[in-house]
Design a protein around this motif. Structure first.
Motif, PDB file in Angstrom:
ATOM      1  N   GLN A  69       2.763  14.395 -13.653  1.00 35.07           N
ATOM      2  CA  GLN A  69       1.412  15.334 -14.262  1.00 35.07           C
ATOM      3  C   GLN A  69       1.654  16.670 -14.165  1.00 35.07           C
ATOM      4  O   GLN A  69       1.456  17.564 -15.087  1.00 35.07           O
ATOM      5  CB  GLN A  69       0.240  14.727 -13.942  1.00 35.07           C
ATOM      6  N   ASN A  70       1.897  16.966 -12.857  1.00 33.60           N
ATOM      7  CA  ASN A  70       1.851  18.333 -12.617  1.00 33.60           C
ATOM      8  C   ASN A  70       3.022  19.200 -13.104  1.00 33.60           C
ATOM      9  O   ASN A  70       2.697  20.440 -13.704  1.00 33.60           O
ATOM     10  CB  ASN A  70       1.754  18.757 -11.201  1.00 33.60           C
ATOM     11  N   GLU A  71       4.079  18.678 -13.035  1.00 33.46           N
ATOM     12  CA  GLU A  71       5.390  19.336 -13.584  1.00 33.46           C
ATOM     13  C   GLU A  71       5.294  19.320 -15.161  1.00 33.46           C
ATOM     14  O   GLU A  71       5.815  20.299 -16.011  1.00 33.46           O
ATOM     15  CB  GLU A  71       6.547  18.521 -13.226  1.00 33.46           C
ATOM     16  N   THR A  72       4.516  18.350 -15.730  1.00 36.70           N
ATOM     17  CA  THR A  72       4.403  18.311 -17.137  1.00 36.70           C
ATOM     18  C   THR A  72       3.366  19.403 -17.719  1.00 36.70           C
ATOM     19  O   THR A  72       3.825  20.027 -18.559  1.00 36.70           O
ATOM     20  CB  THR A  72       4.016  17.087 -17.604  1.00 36.70           C
TER      21      THR A  72
ATOM     22  N   ALA B  58       1.800   9.204  -6.152  1.00 34.82           N
ATOM     23  CA  ALA B  58       2.227  10.651  -5.798  1.00 34.82           C
ATOM     24  C   ALA B  58       3.319  11.052  -6.900  1.00 34.82           C
ATOM     25  O   ALA B  58       2.992  12.503  -7.301  1.00 34.82           O
ATOM     26  CB  ALA B  58       2.741  10.588  -4.349  1.00 34.82           C
ATOM     27  N   LEU B  59       4.155  10.161  -7.225  1.00 34.83           N
ATOM     28  CA  LEU B  59       5.044  10.484  -8.219  1.00 34.83           C
ATOM     29  C   LEU B  59       4.227  10.734  -9.592  1.00 34.83           C
ATOM     30  O   LEU B  59       4.602  11.535 -10.401  1.00 34.83           O
ATOM     31  CB  LEU B  59       5.997   9.200  -8.418  1.00 34.83           C
TER      32      LEU B  59
ATOM     33  N   ALA C  24       0.973  -1.193  -0.046  1.00 31.70           N
ATOM     34  CA  ALA C  24       0.082   0.014   0.082  1.00 31.70           C
ATOM     35  C   ALA C  24       0.765   1.325  -0.054  1.00 31.70           C
ATOM     36  O   ALA C  24       0.553   2.152  -0.572  1.00 31.70           O
ATOM     37  CB  ALA C  24      -0.958   0.021   1.033  1.00 31.70           C
ATOM     38  N   ALA C  25       1.932   1.260   0.849  1.00 31.86           N
ATOM     39  CA  ALA C  25       2.758   2.506   0.682  1.00 31.86           C
ATOM     40  C   ALA C  25       3.499   2.610  -0.661  1.00 31.86           C
ATOM     41  O   ALA C  25       3.780   3.782  -1.156  1.00 31.86           O
ATOM     42  CB  ALA C  25       3.889   2.155   1.938  1.00 31.86           C
ATOM     43  N   ALA C  26       3.873   1.574  -1.298  1.00 37.50           N
ATOM     44  CA  ALA C  26       4.469   1.828  -2.495  1.00 37.50           C
ATOM     45  C   ALA C  26       3.415   2.038  -3.493  1.00 37.50           C
ATOM     46  O   ALA C  26       3.832   3.172  -4.230  1.00 37.50           O
ATOM     47  CB  ALA C  26       5.293   0.411  -2.928  1.00 37.50           C
TER      48      ALA C  26
END
Length: 133
Positions: free
Chosen positions: A109-112, A103-104, A95-97
């Motif tokens: 997506q945001n940076e693109t 998140a990555l 679940a953490a992975a």
């Protein structure tokens, strides 16, 4: 000639592209880890199903069908707790992975999107310069 605002925007694009590249490398590492966890996850999923089935047998008063009259495991409840804890710990890591991967992906997506917006601004400035000539 490139104007100062254009240079600034181009520098921001390059910096953002570096961020995206770093996020993508990190994402690949997380996805590799998830693939590795997948096989073990299948094993632990089956182990969890075995535990559930053994609990049902025990609830029916038929646990001895599996364990025998004198189980080789000295403390059956403690053994079952350890097995469940192993499966649970794996689920938590998984679940953490998965959360890290999401998140990555969101950061990429945001940076693109940021790169596209900056590129649009650069194009607008270039167009304004052309019209001013």
């Amino acid at each position: 000639m490139t104007s100062s605002p254009q240079k600034t925007l181009q520098a921001q694009v390059r910096e953002t592209e570096k961020k995206v590249s770093g996020f993508e490398k990190e994402l690949h590492a997380v996805e590799d880890a998830l693939r590795e966890m997948s096989e073990q996850g299948q094993q632990l999923l089956l182990l969890g199903q075995v535990c559930e089935s053994l609990d049902k047998l025990d609830a029916m008063g038929a646990g001895a069908l599996f364990w025998g009259k004198k189980p080789e495991v000295a403390d059956v409840p403690a053994h079952m707790r350890r097995v469940r804890a192993l499966a649970s710990a794996h689920q938590e890591k998984l679940a953490a992975a998965e959360s890290r991967r999401k998140a990555l992906q969101d950061k990429i997506q945001n940076e693109t999107l940021k790169i596209h917006l900056l590129s649009d601004e650069i194009a607008e400035l270039e167009e304004e310069e052309e019209l001013a000539k």
